[in-house]
Write a protein that holds these residues in place. Structure first.
Motif, short mmCIF file in Angstrom:
data_model
loop_
_atom_site.label_atom_id
_atom_site.label_comp_id
_atom_site.label_asym_id
_atom_site.label_seq_id
_atom_site.Cartn_x
_atom_site.Cartn_y
_atom_site.Cartn_z
N ARG A 17 0.71 -1.16 0.05
CA ARG A 17 0.00 0.06 0.01
C ARG A 17 0.92 1.24 -0.01
O ARG A 17 2.11 1.15 0.51
CB ARG A 17 -0.97 -0.05 1.21
CG ARG A 17 -1.93 -0.90 1.17
CD ARG A 17 -2.96 -0.93 2.47
NE ARG A 17 -2.11 -1.14 3.57
CZ ARG A 17 -2.36 -0.90 4.97
NH1 ARG A 17 -3.54 -0.33 5.23
NH2 ARG A 17 -1.60 -1.22 5.99
N VAL A 19 0.84 5.80 0.47
CA VAL A 19 0.17 6.76 1.07
C VAL A 19 0.74 8.05 0.49
O VAL A 19 2.26 8.28 0.82
CB VAL A 19 0.00 6.81 2.66
CG1 VAL A 19 -0.59 8.26 3.03
CG2 VAL A 19 -0.71 5.63 3.21
N LEU A 20 0.49 9.01 -0.09
CA LEU A 20 1.03 10.11 -0.87
C LEU A 20 2.30 9.71 -1.59
O LEU A 20 3.42 10.58 -1.31
CB LEU A 20 1.42 11.11 0.36
CG LEU A 20 0.14 12.11 0.71
CD1 LEU A 20 0.50 13.06 1.85
CD2 LEU A 20 -0.63 12.52 -0.38
N VAL A 24 3.40 2.97 2.67
CA VAL A 24 2.68 3.21 3.99
C VAL A 24 3.53 2.81 5.38
O VAL A 24 3.15 3.45 6.40
CB VAL A 24 1.42 2.31 4.02
CG1 VAL A 24 1.63 0.79 4.20
CG2 VAL A 24 0.15 2.65 4.98
N GLN A 77 -2.00 4.65 12.23
CA GLN A 77 -2.48 5.46 11.12
C GLN A 77 -2.00 4.44 9.76
O GLN A 77 -2.58 4.37 8.68
CB GLN A 77 -2.03 6.78 10.81
CG GLN A 77 -2.87 7.54 11.81
CD GLN A 77 -4.39 7.75 11.45
OE1 GLN A 77 -5.16 6.84 11.58
NE2 GLN A 77 -4.56 9.07 10.92
N ALA A 78 -0.77 3.99 9.95
CA ALA A 78 -0.28 2.97 8.88
C ALA A 78 -1.02 1.78 8.55
O ALA A 78 -1.37 1.53 7.45
CB ALA A 78 1.29 2.79 9.06
N GLY A 81 -3.93 2.71 6.85
CA GLY A 81 -3.65 2.99 5.42
C GLY A 81 -3.98 4.58 5.18
O GLY A 81 -4.31 5.00 4.14
N ARG A 82 -3.73 5.17 6.57
CA ARG A 82 -3.96 6.85 6.50
C ARG A 82 -2.79 7.42 6.47
O ARG A 82 -1.85 6.99 7.41
CB ARG A 82 -5.18 7.10 7.52
CG ARG A 82 -6.39 6.41 7.51
CD ARG A 82 -7.36 6.86 6.51
NE ARG A 82 -7.69 8.02 6.89
CZ ARG A 82 -8.53 9.10 6.16
NH1 ARG A 82 -9.33 8.30 5.08
NH2 ARG A 82 -9.20 9.86 6.49
N ARG A 83 -2.62 8.73 6.36
CA ARG A 83 -1.51 9.81 6.72
C ARG A 83 -1.75 9.98 8.21
O ARG A 83 -2.73 10.27 8.45
CB ARG A 83 -1.40 10.93 5.77
CG ARG A 83 -2.47 11.67 5.75
CD ARG A 83 -2.51 13.03 4.88
NE ARG A 83 -1.17 13.72 4.80
CZ ARG A 83 -0.89 14.93 4.18
NH1 ARG A 83 -1.76 15.35 3.35
NH2 ARG A 83 0.07 15.52 4.39
N ASN A 87 -3.25 15.29 8.84
CA ASN A 87 -4.50 14.87 8.41
C ASN A 87 -5.57 15.37 9.36
O ASN A 87 -5.64 14.89 10.49
CB ASN A 87 -4.54 13.42 8.35
CG ASN A 87 -5.67 12.74 7.69
OD1 ASN A 87 -6.75 13.32 7.59
ND2 ASN A 87 -5.57 11.16 7.82
N ASP A 93 -9.19 11.48 12.83
CA ASP A 93 -7.88 11.89 12.21
C ASP A 93 -7.48 13.06 12.80
O ASP A 93 -6.42 13.28 13.33
CB ASP A 93 -7.79 11.97 10.79
CG ASP A 93 -8.22 10.55 9.86
OD1 ASP A 93 -7.70 9.61 10.29
OD2 ASP A 93 -8.96 10.62 8.87
N GLY A 175 4.05 14.39 -1.68
CA GLY A 175 3.78 13.27 -2.30
C GLY A 175 4.29 13.38 -3.71
O GLY A 175 4.04 12.52 -4.42
#
Length: 310
Positions: A17, A19-20, A24, A77-78, A81-83, A87, A93, A175
């Motif tokens: 995965r 992210v940006l 991740v 958050q990893a 799958g989120r920054r 955020n 978040d 990113g």
């Protein structure tokens, strides 16, 4: 943190995965390694104090707890799958990002307390003492510069700060194309660079002194305590100048690997100043005049009696 770095390294291999534009698990890996180095260095510095105290232990515990909370958020958050940084897209978040901000404030304050304690103690010879003290001061400045990343970008302001606030990059979106290993932006400014340079002065200055002492067996001049102190001060001046330079470069939206003439001129001036001050620090003192030499004792050989101590 060392164990978490191993877990994150495995994540880089098995989890594809992104992210940006970055894997991740890349951020948890970098932060785990950084926190491990930070903790080890502060622990070593505190151990140099002749009389440990409760205040130093309390500040160290605050650093540990702050680091654990920070890494729990980044790793969580990893997994999602989120920054983690900047955020504010959802209430969760946003809450996690605010928690990270509070832990960094606590970590910086605890490090400041440790710095004050280190300035009040003799930590070895003068070169060692000042390598530790100045390393902590520059690290505090590098940590503080991380606050520049919290400034909203023009795009975020136009968007009403609905999904993000702050960024690593200046002049370009986060990113984009990045350098290998570090992940620093190659098309615009990147505020992580001064943050990195400042924080790792904590390790750089003591390691620089260790290198000098390792060479002292081959170069007699380096066995002089005053020379070692002067070289530490020169190295601290160079790191301070480099920190100012990369901060200025990043704030102008300029990539580290694409410096303009103004940046190159400033870098050349810094290198010249460092070279001249290094030469001055190493310059051999003039030999004392004949009337300043100690009188030879009856048991001293003539050759030793007339040898210059320089």
């Amino acid at each position: 943190m060392a164990a978490l770095a191993v877990v994150a390294a495995a994540g880089l291999i098995v989890d594809d995965r992104v992210v940006l534009g970055a894997p991740v698990w890349f951020k948890p890996f970098k932060f785990a390694v950084s926190f491990a180095a930070y903790g080890l260095t502060l622990a070593w510095m505190l151990s140099r104090r002749p009389v440990p105290g409760r205040l130093g232990a309390g500040a160290a515990h605050v650093v540990v707890v702050s680091g654990l909370i920070e890494m729990a958020v980044i790793t969580g958050q990893a997994v999602r799958g989120r920054r983690s940084h900047f955020n504010i897209e959802t209430p969760l978040d946003q809450g996690l990002f605010v928690a990270m901000g509070l832990t960094i404030v606590a970590l910086w304050t605890a490090t400041l307390v440790i710095a004050v304690l280190l300035f009040r103690a003799r930590l070895g010879d003068r070169a060692t003492t000042w390598a530790i003290r100045l390393g902590v001061l520059i690290a505090l400045a590098g940590l503080l510069l991380g606050g520049l990343m919290l400034m909203p970008t023009p795009e975020q302001q136009a968007d009403g700060l609905r999904t993000a606030v702050g960024a690593h990059s200046v002049g370009v979106p986060d990113g984009g194309p990045a350098m290998p290993v570090t992940g620093w932006n190659t098309t615009g400014g990147d505020l992580r660079i001064p943050h990195f340079v400042g924080m790792h002065a904590l390790q750089a200055l003591p390691l620089f002194l260790y290198g000098i002492e390792a060479l002292a067996g081959r170069f007699a001049r380096l066995r002089d305590a005053r020379v070692r102190l002067r070289l530490v001060l020169v190295a601290a001046g160079f790191l301070t100048g480099l920190l100012a330079l990369v901060t200025w470069q990043a704030l102008r939206g300029q990539a580290l690997i694409h410096p303009d003439p103004a940046t190159l001129t400033a870098l050349a001036a810094l290198a010249t100043a460092t070279g001249l001050t290094t030469y001055a620090a190493l310059r051999r003192r003039p030999a004392p005049a004949a009337h300043d030499l100690p009188a030879a004792s009856p048991t001293t050989t003539p050759s030793l009696a007339t040898e210059s101590p320089a």
